[in-house]
Each structure stands twice: as structure tokens, then as C-alpha cells.
Design a protein around this motif. Structure first.
Motif, short mmCIF file in Angstrom:
data_model
loop_
_atom_site.label_atom_id
_atom_site.label_comp_id
_atom_site.label_asym_id
_atom_site.label_seq_id
_atom_site.Cartn_x
_atom_site.Cartn_y
_atom_site.Cartn_z
N UNK A 1 0.79 -1.22 0.00
CA UNK A 1 0.00 0.00 0.00
C UNK A 1 0.82 1.27 0.00
N UNK A 2 2.16 1.15 0.06
CA UNK A 2 3.01 2.33 0.04
C UNK A 2 3.16 2.86 -1.38
N UNK A 3 3.29 4.16 -1.49
CA UNK A 3 3.56 4.79 -2.78
C UNK A 3 5.05 4.81 -3.09
N UNK A 4 5.87 4.87 -2.04
CA UNK A 4 7.32 4.98 -2.24
C UNK A 4 8.05 4.17 -1.17
N UNK A 5 9.21 3.68 -1.55
CA UNK A 5 10.10 2.96 -0.64
C UNK A 5 11.45 3.68 -0.64
N UNK A 6 11.95 3.97 0.55
CA UNK A 6 13.28 4.55 0.70
C UNK A 6 14.17 3.50 1.35
N UNK A 7 15.23 3.10 0.66
CA UNK A 7 16.13 2.06 1.15
C UNK A 7 17.40 2.70 1.72
N UNK A 8 17.56 2.57 3.04
CA UNK A 8 18.74 3.09 3.73
C UNK A 8 19.49 1.98 4.46
N UNK A 9 19.13 0.74 4.21
CA UNK A 9 19.80 -0.37 4.87
C UNK A 9 21.22 -0.52 4.35
N UNK A 10 22.13 -0.89 5.23
CA UNK A 10 23.53 -1.07 4.85
C UNK A 10 24.21 -1.95 5.89
N UNK A 11 25.11 -2.80 5.42
CA UNK A 11 25.94 -3.56 6.34
C UNK A 11 26.82 -2.59 7.13
N UNK A 12 27.06 -2.92 8.40
CA UNK A 12 27.83 -2.04 9.28
C UNK A 12 28.97 -2.84 9.90
N UNK A 13 30.18 -2.28 9.83
CA UNK A 13 31.33 -2.96 10.41
C UNK A 13 31.40 -2.75 11.92
N UNK A 14 31.99 -3.73 12.59
CA UNK A 14 32.25 -3.66 14.02
C UNK A 14 33.77 -3.68 14.22
N UNK A 15 34.21 -3.15 15.35
CA UNK A 15 35.65 -3.09 15.63
C UNK A 15 35.99 -4.08 16.74
N UNK A 16 37.01 -4.90 16.48
CA UNK A 16 37.52 -5.84 17.47
C UNK A 16 38.91 -5.39 17.90
N UNK A 17 39.09 -4.99 19.17
CA UNK A 17 40.42 -4.57 19.63
C UNK A 17 41.43 -5.70 19.49
N UNK A 18 42.66 -5.34 19.22
CA UNK A 18 43.73 -6.34 19.10
C UNK A 18 44.42 -6.53 20.45
#
Length: 246
Positions: free
Chosen positions: A62-79
Motif C-alpha cells: 500500500x506504500x507509494x514509495x520505498x526509501x532504502x537506507x539499509x547497509x551492512x555495518x562494520x564492528x571493531x575488534x580490539x587487538x
């Protein structure tokens, strides 16, 4: 107009949701991944995973428009050695191939299935540069998969607007001159503009939904430094500076 925004829990997604809420005549729903994001955004947000659309497909219908803002996101692992650079990784099930390709492809297919009239996809600058450092982070090849999704949208038969923003900065919107280009042209200019405020990207999304000048356009979006040039007000003129196709 009914608009469905995915990735609404992210920093840019929240701004898009807020701007759309301010527009008269627009009814907006946002898809977020976590319960606490829904609580923050209120009743206009629904919880779901783009890779499991059964839980939210009904909200898109039923939507007229779709806005796609999904994105994979990196995480940081300390060494172990603090002098070593940190290690970057993607959580299991959240690799760019899954989120930026499979997830976005699923959203585009659902938009077509439900008769959505326009899809606005927020991609990234750098997708034409295979050697870009972002492709090496976490072994995700993220810009490659973003480009695959953009190509899929262009060939889907659904009207589209694809925005490739430069580096996103957390600065106020409406204070800078915005510039549009094609296929990473700004990256080929030494010292050229490479960044854009998230708030200005959010405004470009809203204007792309309101102005026919943005239909079936794909463009890079950057800004001049604040105080350099006149702040952009005429988005129809801005969109007219670019052309159809990737």
C-alpha cells in the motif's frame, strides 16, 4: 503519499524519518532492527529484518514509495597489542553480500510486487572503484554489492532515484551548496569535495520524493564547505543537472 523507509534506525535514516514526518500529506513508516530503536522513534517504526520480510511486508504493502537506507555495518575488534590497528568485521548474517545485495534485492522485488511507484536507494560514492579501501574492510567488498543492488534497481522496471553520497558528516543541513556528479567524478578531482552532511542527504531524499525531476536519476552527492557558495534551495534545478541511468 505513503512512504516506507528501511534502515530508519540508522543516523541518516532517523533524519529521513523526521523530515518526512514534517511534510504535510505524507504518511511514513520506518523499519528498524531493534526494539530500542522502535521505542525511540515511536509508533511510526516497526521492527524487522530485511532478510526476513514476512514480518514487515504487510507494512510495505500500500506504500507509494520505498526509501532504502539499509547497509551492512562494520564492528571493531580490539587487538591484543594496543599498538596494532584494530580489526574490523561484520557480524554473522550481516555481511554486505547479505544486507546490501540480497536484502536490497528483496526490498526491490517486494516494491515491484506491491505496486510501489518509486524507490529511492541510498548507495555510496566509490562504487566504480574496485580498489577503494572500503571494499577491503572486513573482507566485505561492500561497494561492489551496493553497485549490484543499484544496477538491479535500474533494471527492475520500478521508477527510481539512486543517491550516491560522499563521506557522511554529522553537520547541520541547509547551510551548504550541494553538487551532483556521476560515476565518482568528484573522486577523480584532486582535493575536490568528498563529503556531505547527513541532514542534506535526508533533505535530498525528501525532495526526490516530491519532485519529478529526480525520477529515474542516479547521481553522486557532495557539498562545498560551509560558507563557500550559496546554500542549495532549488532541488529541482539540482536534479536537472544529472541524467538518467547509472
Amino acid at each position: 503519499m505513503k512512504v516506507f523507509v528501511t534502515g530508519a534506525g540508522g543516523r541518516t535514516g532517523k533524519l529521513v524519518l523526521e523530515r518526512l514526518r514534517d511534510q504535510p500529506g505524507i504518511e511514513v513508516k520506518g523499519l528498524v532492527r531493534r526494539q530500542e530503536q522502535q521505542q525511540e522513534l515511536g509508533e511510526s517504526a516497526v521492527v524487522g529484518d530485511v532478510l526476513e520480510p514476512a514480518g514487515w511486508e504487510g507494512e510495505l504493502a500500500g506504500s507509494d514509495a520505498l526509501v532504502i537506507l539499509t547497509s551492512a555495518v562494520t564492528k571493531m575488534r580490539p587487538t591484543a597489542n594496543p599498538d596494532d590497528p584494530p580489526e574490523w568485521y561484520f557480524e554473522p548474517g550481516q555481511m554486505p553480500e547479505q544486507v546490501d545485495w540480497e536484502g536490497q534485492r528483496t526490498q526491490i522485488d517486494l516494491a515491484k510486487k506491491h505496486g510501489v511507484k518509486q524507490v529511492v536507494l541510498i548507495s555510496s560514492m566509490g562504487t566504480t572503484k574496485p580498489a577503494h579501501p572500503l571494499n577491503r574492510i572486513g573482507g566485505g567488498n561492500i561497494l561492489f554489492w551496493k553497485n549490484m543492488a543499484a544496477e538491479y534497481l535500474v533494471n527492475s522496471g520500478v521508477a527510481y532515484t539512486i543517491i550516491h553520497p560522499g563521506g557522511l558528516i554529522d553537520q547541520p543541513g541547509g547551510r551548504r551548496q550541494l553538487l551532483v556528479g556521476k560515476r565518482d567524478s568528484f573522486m577523480d578531482v584532486p582535493g575536490g569535495p568528498r563529503t556531505v552532511p547527513r541532514a542534506d542527504v535526508a533533505e535530498a531524499v525528501v525532495q526526490a520524493l516530491l519532485l519529478p525531476d529526480a525520477l529515474n536519476k542516479s547521481f553522486d552527492l557532495v557539498s562545498r564547505p560551509e560558507g563557500e557558495g550559496e546554500p542549495t534551495r532549488d532541488f529541482a534545478a539540482l536534479f536537472d543537472q544529472t541524467t538518467a541511468g547509472l
